[in-house]
Design a protein around this motif. Sequence first.
Motif, short mmCIF file in Angstrom:
data_model
loop_
_atom_site.label_atom_id
_atom_site.label_comp_id
_atom_site.label_asym_id
_atom_site.label_seq_id
_atom_site.Cartn_x
_atom_site.Cartn_y
_atom_site.Cartn_z
N ASP A 186 -12.23 69.36 6.11
CA ASP A 186 -12.25 67.93 5.79
C ASP A 186 -11.00 67.53 5.01
OD1 ASP A 186 -14.64 67.76 7.05
OD2 ASP A 186 -15.75 66.91 5.37
N GLN A 187 -10.54 68.40 4.09
CA GLN A 187 -9.31 68.11 3.37
C GLN A 187 -8.11 68.06 4.32
OE1 GLN A 187 -10.28 71.22 0.09
NE2 GLN A 187 -8.69 69.91 -0.77
N VAL A 188 -8.06 69.04 5.22
CA VAL A 188 -6.95 69.08 6.17
C VAL A 188 -6.95 67.83 7.04
CG1 VAL A 188 -6.03 70.29 8.18
CG2 VAL A 188 -6.76 71.59 6.18
N LYS B 96 -3.98 63.10 8.37
CA LYS B 96 -3.93 61.68 8.75
C LYS B 96 -2.88 60.93 7.93
CE LYS B 96 -6.95 57.59 8.90
NZ LYS B 96 -8.34 57.10 8.72
N ARG B 97 -2.86 61.18 6.64
CA ARG B 97 -1.87 60.50 5.79
C ARG B 97 -0.46 61.00 6.09
NH1 ARG B 97 -1.17 58.82 -0.25
NH2 ARG B 97 1.08 59.08 -0.42
N ILE B 98 -0.30 62.31 6.20
CA ILE B 98 1.02 62.87 6.44
C ILE B 98 1.60 62.34 7.74
CG2 ILE B 98 2.20 65.03 7.05
CD1 ILE B 98 0.42 66.42 4.96
N GLN B 99 0.78 62.27 8.78
CA GLN B 99 1.26 61.78 10.07
C GLN B 99 1.83 60.37 9.94
OE1 GLN B 99 -1.56 60.27 13.11
NE2 GLN B 99 -0.85 62.00 14.36
N ASN C 140 -12.28 57.90 16.03
CA ASN C 140 -12.28 56.68 15.22
C ASN C 140 -11.67 56.92 13.85
OD1 ASN C 140 -13.49 54.83 17.04
ND2 ASN C 140 -15.50 55.73 16.64
N PHE C 141 -11.89 58.11 13.30
CA PHE C 141 -11.32 58.44 11.99
C PHE C 141 -9.79 58.38 12.03
CE2 PHE C 141 -9.59 61.83 9.21
CZ PHE C 141 -9.95 61.32 7.98
N PHE C 142 -9.18 58.97 13.05
CA PHE C 142 -7.73 58.97 13.14
C PHE C 142 -7.18 57.65 13.68
CE2 PHE C 142 -8.25 63.56 12.75
CZ PHE C 142 -7.17 63.89 11.94
N ALA C 143 -8.03 56.86 14.31
CA ALA C 143 -7.55 55.58 14.83
C ALA C 143 -7.40 54.53 13.74
CB ALA C 143 -8.50 55.07 15.91
N ASP D 75 -8.87 59.97 2.20
CA ASP D 75 -9.44 59.72 3.53
C ASP D 75 -10.47 60.80 3.86
OD1 ASP D 75 -7.87 57.39 4.38
OD2 ASP D 75 -6.17 58.77 4.29
N TRP D 76 -11.66 60.65 3.30
CA TRP D 76 -12.74 61.60 3.59
C TRP D 76 -13.42 61.20 4.90
CZ3 TRP D 76 -12.66 65.71 0.62
CH2 TRP D 76 -12.28 65.63 -0.72
N LEU D 77 -13.68 62.18 5.73
CA LEU D 77 -14.46 61.92 6.95
C LEU D 77 -15.89 61.57 6.56
CD1 LEU D 77 -14.29 61.88 10.02
CD2 LEU D 77 -14.93 64.29 10.04
N ASP D 78 -16.42 62.26 5.55
CA ASP D 78 -17.71 61.93 4.92
C ASP D 78 -17.47 61.84 3.43
OD1 ASP D 78 -19.81 61.78 6.94
OD2 ASP D 78 -19.35 63.88 7.34
#
Length: 947
Positions: free
Chosen positions: A294-296, A301-304, A345-348, A593-596
């Motif tokens: 989840d951390q990765v 997402k932010r790094i990208q 959806n998370f990465f979008a 940006d937590w997925l959960d």
Amino acid sequence: MGLAASPQKKRHRQDPQPSPSSPSTSSNPASPIKKIKKSKYANAPPAFLHNGPTSSASKLSNGISSTSVAGTSSSTLAPSSPSRSRTVPASNVSNGLKWTESALKNVDPRIVEARAALPIASGQQAIIDAVRAYDTVVVLGETGSGKTTQIPQYLFQAGFAERHPVQMIGVTQPRRVAATSLARRVAVEMGQPDPAMLPSVKGKARTAAGGIVGYSIRFEDRTTRNTRIKFMTDGMVLREMIGDVAYGPSSKSIASNDALESTSSSSAAVRSNLLLKYSVLIIDEAHERTLRTDQVLGLAKRIQRERKALRQSWLDRGKPSNETEITELKIIVMSATLDADRFANFFATPSRALAANATLTDPKILTAANDKQHVPILYVKGRQHEVTMFHTEEPAQEWTDAALRTVLQIHVSRPPGDILVFMTGQDEIDTLARSLELYSSELPAWAEAESKPLPMSLMIAPLYAALGPSASAKVFAPTPPRTRKVVLATNIAETSITIPGIVFVVDCGLAKEKTYTPGTAVETLEVSEISQSAARQRAGRAGRERSGECYRLYTQEAFKGLALAGTPEIVRTDLAAAVLQLCAMGQDPYTFDWLDQPDATGLQESVLQLIQLGALDIKTLPALNGSDGEAEKGKAKLVLTAIGGKMAMLPVSPAYSRSLIAAGERGPTVARQVRDLIAILSSDRSILVEPSDPEKRDEANKAKSTFIHPTGDHATLLTVLYSYLGESDKARAMSKARKTEGKVDVKVVEKEAREQVRAWCSNHFVHEKAVKNVLHIRKQLRTICRQQKILCDDDLQEKLANSTSAQDEDPSEEESDSSSSSGKGVDKTGLFVTRKTNGISKPSDDEEDTHFTGLRQSLLEGRIANAALKNPSTPNTYKRITSSASAGATFKIHPSSTLHPSKLAREGGGKKLDAILFEELVFTTQTFARTVSVIEPSWLQEFAQRG
């Protein structure tokens, strides 16, 4: 191959992955399968019958189908837009292709042919086109389709890994065994040297020795400058994401709102954690949802998006020659069983973390880079080999007994092929291994009595995390002729690992899971049901090399009642380490940006714990230029302290890293003791054997009495390690003396020395494999302590010995974990060897603290929340001193502790235990504290006044 279609049995193929149009709640996608009566094999019928192959219920076609989220519904992959593509000179492309072809010149043609037969091969170009066209791609494919091993090779062949500047393809795995085994397999397929065999050399020699494929796991780095495909655990990529930011002053994390030109001077510190050496990051087995995964996901997402903004700013400013070009990062999320829409959806959606700290580039560029994205979902259809499923007709009363019977029935009735049994833990594995060895010795007599052919030999191979790479080698080694290998594994073998020869899988449907309760800080290890996702993953282990069979020790109705996916680790674990890592990267855990989203209470407790340890501080942000000062005034931010930056770079838990830093301040001897103890506590298995047999348990307690230290378990464990090293030194010295006597067989002498140490371990109930694993961790911690300027006395003694007596060294002597040096009575491990009492090493001077006072004080600085005072109202109970504990929450000392009242009573009692320090609280029949040491109440007052 299949089970007989007898009236008593039922079979069906492995549940295929639902198609994009299938409802996600479907528990049995293969509904058209004809209904046949279920198998009763778990109730031990005389034998399994075999009437020939069974037909497939539903044939899945090869290929790639695609859907996408965030605005695109077309299955046709769009070409890359001009703003995303990099302009690369034709000469560079030509040189890159030549280098790629040269790197793959040793590939075996037979491997190429085998790879072409994988289901994923037909979608190779579609995958490459999707990765080129989109920033993020979600790949969903069945187990055995080849996605984990093939996609990194496809991207390498397509030129995503450049030679100059270095651009790598990173592949993350939740587990160490998966990372190492996958790297070795991909290396073979690419004609590269085995990364596990990389010599321990440095500089140019190491570069020349390394191949294209490498791996990096905790305490072991098998990469070189040549590495372009890098397999690594989630924890290792997190360490790379920390970068050098942890070393920078806290002001760097609070940048001004100026343009990028004004921040370019400090961009090195900002960019060091942007994974700039990676062009593609593949996050595999994302469905497992470990905390690190989840951390990765959130950091990637932010790094990208941050790299995209930095690149666009660099292009808009005319590509300044004095600045390093920053490339964009491609992300691939993949799994065999995954809620694909959720990840897409998370990465979008935009990154909350990046939006909350929009200070690294021009706001307009940042907004554009952090806008909604198109994230396609690629479905890899089919698997190379089919798996036939069998369920029990009735629930098994005792699953371990059912597993034993099933394995034996497969062995005596099914064709050749190895068996993989999924079990819950090490104890259950050891028990079943003993039972199988006993029954296998009786099989020849059974075959003779029943007039049946003599069965093959059984080779039992356990597989769990505590074994380590060397001990689990026979799991992956080829099975000898006329032998059936039975691998007894935990869920470590559930994903990504291909064990050669596995044809049959036995799934108990259970797994051990740790659950951490915020507030009480109690960690519970419970056996719980797996999810449907995990069940499909386990079944997929049977069809990796040929058609296989999976025997589930539960009914089909029970399978339908399982949860679709497992519980994410983030909602059931301590978050202190995660919060420290995020703060070390300049991230706010509350806006991450937590997925959960994690539990608010647990997150708050972790932050308070780190503040208490001195790792974090709360700062008030000044008003930013051009912003509303009143709006910003009084806004607080978590800031990493200097101690916190040092803690973040130590690959152990925050409590251990803080203790190690405190020990370094108390002197080299204490630093060595704490470092060695952390190595013991970081191991997956105890160095002391705990027999289940009552008679053996009494014998073990007597043998261990020579190690018991009056201060408690921490000093006792350290004494065991030092006693082992002392025995190793003794055996090595005797071996060396015998070699100088005359004509002797060197190999025989060395073998006798090893047997001497092994006999000592057996007599004292010391687990030799666990000790060797501790020594391996200890060796890596020594290197890390040197890097962090934490001086230990064995390092100082080694320097002194090298400078004063280098001429006395025997160059032919094999390097070991413990070799005595002359002069000060201290060997390279820091073990004092000049005088011993009751098997315990004693110091030759006043430097060594025989009461381990410094050790316990250093541990207390890192474990202040785990200090407890005696409860006067209830005998033999304790209560934590921290206010975060629930009111009235008391506990007792675990019976395995040397400070348990029953053991103290046998020793005569009289020991005051007014204050204790423990490692963890566990709940079995009641709450217990494990690994306990006595401390002085005055120390608590001292630390409270200091804080």
